[in-house]
Design a protein around this motif. Sequence first.
Motif, short mmCIF file in Angstrom:
data_model
loop_
_atom_site.label_atom_id
_atom_site.label_comp_id
_atom_site.label_asym_id
_atom_site.label_seq_id
_atom_site.Cartn_x
_atom_site.Cartn_y
_atom_site.Cartn_z
N SER A 227 0.85 -1.20 0.00
CA SER A 227 0.00 0.00 0.00
C SER A 227 0.87 1.23 0.00
CB SER A 227 -0.85 0.07 1.28
OG SER A 227 -1.86 -0.87 1.27
N THR A 251 -1.48 6.11 6.57
CA THR A 251 -2.69 6.36 5.79
C THR A 251 -2.40 6.26 4.30
OG1 THR A 251 -4.42 7.96 5.22
CG2 THR A 251 -2.29 8.88 5.90
N LEU A 333 -6.27 -2.71 13.76
CA LEU A 333 -5.47 -3.87 14.16
C LEU A 333 -4.12 -3.41 14.70
CD1 LEU A 333 -6.19 -6.01 10.99
CD2 LEU A 333 -7.37 -6.09 13.21
N TYR A 336 -0.98 -4.02 12.12
CA TYR A 336 -0.94 -3.53 10.74
C TYR A 336 -0.58 -2.05 10.77
CZ TYR A 336 -2.02 -2.50 5.92
OH TYR A 336 -1.90 -2.09 4.61
N ARG A 421 1.39 -5.54 3.89
CA ARG A 421 0.58 -6.39 4.75
C ARG A 421 1.41 -7.56 5.30
NH1 ARG A 421 -4.53 -6.21 5.68
NH2 ARG A 421 -4.67 -4.49 4.22
C1 ANZ Z 1 -7.20 7.69 6.50
C2 ANZ Z 1 -8.10 7.28 5.43
C3 ANZ Z 1 -9.05 8.02 4.74
C4 ANZ Z 1 -7.90 5.97 5.08
C5 ANZ Z 1 -9.77 7.41 3.77
C6 ANZ Z 1 -8.60 5.30 4.11
C7 ANZ Z 1 -9.54 6.05 3.45
P1 ANZ Z 1 -4.68 -0.56 3.09
O1 ANZ Z 1 -5.03 -0.10 1.72
O2 ANZ Z 1 -5.27 -1.87 3.43
O3 ANZ Z 1 -3.21 -0.46 3.38
N1 ANZ Z 1 -5.58 1.63 8.43
C8 ANZ Z 1 -4.27 1.86 8.62
N2 ANZ Z 1 -3.78 1.09 9.60
C9 ANZ Z 1 -4.81 0.32 10.02
C10 ANZ Z 1 -4.94 -0.67 11.01
N3 ANZ Z 1 -3.90 -1.03 11.76
N4 ANZ Z 1 -6.14 -1.26 11.18
C11 ANZ Z 1 -7.20 -0.90 10.42
N5 ANZ Z 1 -7.14 0.05 9.49
C12 ANZ Z 1 -5.96 0.66 9.29
O4 ANZ Z 1 -5.43 0.45 4.11
C13 ANZ Z 1 -4.81 1.56 4.63
C14 ANZ Z 1 -5.88 2.40 5.29
O5 ANZ Z 1 -6.49 1.59 6.30
C15 ANZ Z 1 -5.31 3.59 5.96
O6 ANZ Z 1 -5.68 4.79 5.27
C16 ANZ Z 1 -6.12 3.67 7.25
O7 ANZ Z 1 -7.23 4.47 6.92
C17 ANZ Z 1 -6.51 2.27 7.52
F1 ANZ Z 1 -10.66 8.13 3.11
O8 ANZ Z 1 -6.28 6.61 6.64
B1 ANZ Z 1 -6.80 5.40 5.97
#
Ligand code: ANZ
Length: 821
Positions: A227, A251, A333, A336, A421
């Motif tokens: 990611s 993020t 989590l 992650y 991941r």
């Molecule tokens: C803000 C945000 C805004 C996000 C948005 C997404 C959409 P992938 O693609 O799977 O890597 N994330 C980060 N760490 C996490 C964790 N430990 N447990 C659950 N969720 C977590 O997903 C990355 C996105 O999943 C990150 O981007 C975070 O949410 C969330 F409109 O940040 B995001």
Amino acid sequence: ERGYDFAAIEAAWAKAWDENPQFIPVDDGSRERRYVLDMFPYPSGDLHMGHAEAFAMGDVVSRYWRLQGYDVMHPIGWDSFGLPAENAAIKRNAHPSEWTYTNIDTQAASFKRYAISADWSRRLHTSDPEYYRWTQWLFKRFYEKGLAYRKDSPVNWCPKDQTVLANEQVVNGACERCGTPVTKKSLNQWYFKITEYAQRLLDDMDQLEGHWPERVLAMQRNWIGRSEGAHVRFVIEAAGEQSERETTVFTTRPDTLYGATFFVVAADSDLAVELVTPEHAEALDAYREQVKALSEIERQSTERPKTGVFTGRYAINPLNGEKLPVWAADYVLADYGTGAIMAVPAHDQRDLDFARAFGIPVRAVLETGEENPAESGVATSGEGTLINSGELNGLSKAEALPAAIAILERQGTGEGFVNFRLRDWLLSRQRFWGTPIPIIHCESCGEVPVPDEDLPVRLPDDLRGEDLAPKGTSPLAAAEAWVNVSCPNCGGAAKRDTDTMDTFVDSSWYFLRFTSPDYTEGPFDPEAVNTWMPVGQYVGGVEHAILHLLYARFFTKVIHDLGMLDATEPFTALLNQGQVLNGGKAMSKSLGNGVDLGEQLDKFGVDAVRLTMIFASPPEDDVDWADVSPGGSAKFLARAWRLAQDVASEPGTPVASGDKALRSVTHRTIADAEELLAANKFNVVVARLMELVNATRKTIDSGAGAADPAVREAAETVAVILSLFAPYTSEDMWHLLGRETFVANAAWPSFDPALLVQDTVTAVVQVQGKVRDRLEVPADVTEDALRELALASENVQRILDGRGIRTVIVRAPKLVNIVPA
Ligand code: ANZ
Ligand code: ZN
């Protein structure tokens, strides 16, 4: 003259082959080398139908390449460490080696009966000290490179098996093996740093594209889970006694920073405990207890209502200085990313569900034309224009992503980051029957690797039965004489590491050992490994699509980096054979639909079973044993065999030509088989052989008799091609045809391109008795085909000029007469 008797044929040739091993590569460079490998078996009992299918596939490739003149290596060995042996030993008050090596012998005998074209001289077992010595040696090299390390970590724990489980061994929150709900436990464990190779594991898949099944590549890609995004540092405000501190989030959407309205840390993380204010500590504790009972899958389920507790703290948004309440929740989590997130409910569904459940504001920062998420309850994730975002306003999503990162970098509050991941590979097992970890723990020196010259660290052989029962620590801890040693460094009292390695370690390099299984100066002969690697065709089940293949790829890269191997990928091509089902379902004890391989072999013969496995479907598809006909295969084999018998009893005189039509079928079969085999369409090759056998029989019966040289040519062709699928029958045919070498030493028949051309004749097309066209058509064109061809003729169409047709008289292959309406 004798009849086709598969049992007699098997008995005769099994003995001859055993006395004259044919599948040892010459290995002198005189012929191009090719390496064919079947995923080596686990000695769980005798061979079953699944083995019969998988090994039949690998054998086709191996035998075909050999006939094509390659110097083929097709080795066989056993993946012989693992839990079942240990459980059997506990039950029988025995040592796991007894069960293991007895089963190996049983399987070896069955493989021989099954006529696998294996090089038995290279046989290896991963539980032999001569093998695991080098597994330990490799572990040490990884250790020296910092690629094997220990850390305390929460692990999946099966309370019944009393062992650590890898994530993938946890199915719906329960132990894959026994179904007991899995709990978490903190243990000091050994890991391989596979994450350091994440990007290369991804990049090198380019080499495999087109040669590995697409779904396997997709699964690997997904497992590695790359990611792109950013790390953003948030200041967590001081509260009471607790001082200010910084926390980083990962993020993928730094463009949405202005839309963050709260902040979440994983409830089960240490961070949650560190952040929580005394006021909220009790609520957090209670919540954490509740979370412990859930599996990762349940936690990530979008169906489940969102839960969480407020920590009493606030995080400061580095872009706009806003104060965001910090929550602890289970949908984030701990392992992650960084275990903490900025929550943007307008554009992330999980965040939106949480915000709605707890009355947290929702602020859209991307105008996408979709309904307002605060009202619709659906987060918007499309393209659009940034709003409510200060300096980012007016930018597109694609522009805002790098712009936001640039601002963070300028401020020193974040930077672009690529997250994976993939986690490090937990390799410690608290079990006995595995490769001991070659480390000694000394109070004054710490971790001390066992010197290379003291390898292997052998498993003690005095533990048996109950001694091996799982206790939460490794059974090896009880072998005091084994555990207590002097430190190789200071000579003081020290203890051996009592964990053993995950058996996936053993299987991550066995394909290298096969190139020189008796080598004693290292894990493999440096020259041999480079002459044979990489494996040209790997064959095995799709259940290994992720872990085994990923681990083997990782080992290959590390060993390459150690300067010991030229190849960077271990398996050039991969074939996943389907499963053998019965009645549409996987065979299982509980369904009572198991089919015993031995019984099938007794009843129909080895060749008929092998042929059925191949003929039933393309190799990648499942075979439903309830739908196939091994009896039909046996009949076909008898028909094929009788061709050789007929030629033998009526040898005829060699003349220059024979039945041209039969020769054409023979040569087309050879040419097509080459193409079909290259595309792994083994089942179609069998179908073509059946046609060739029929055509040959027709020629014999049409009066030409078996003395026609075209018949002999056809019978020899059948014998050679059939040897890929039904080696006993083919061998017998080959000898009936007067050949003295084994059929495996025959050359693949060559075809004459001139004979591939079908005979054509000129057909005359008339309209109302007048010749309007002449067509070149195959001599054996059918009436229907000829009618279509004639009606499609441009001249005919012009003459008909839209008139309908009353009748068409067809006299294939020479004449068509069309009568217009
Ligand atoms: C803000 C945000 C805004 C996000 C948005 C997404 C959409 P992938 O693609 O799977 O890597 N994330 C980060 N760490 C996490 C964790 N430990 N447990 C659950 N969720 C977590 O997903 C990355 C996105 O999943 C990150 O981007 C975070 O949410 C969330 F409109 O940040 B995001
Ligand atoms: Zn010491």
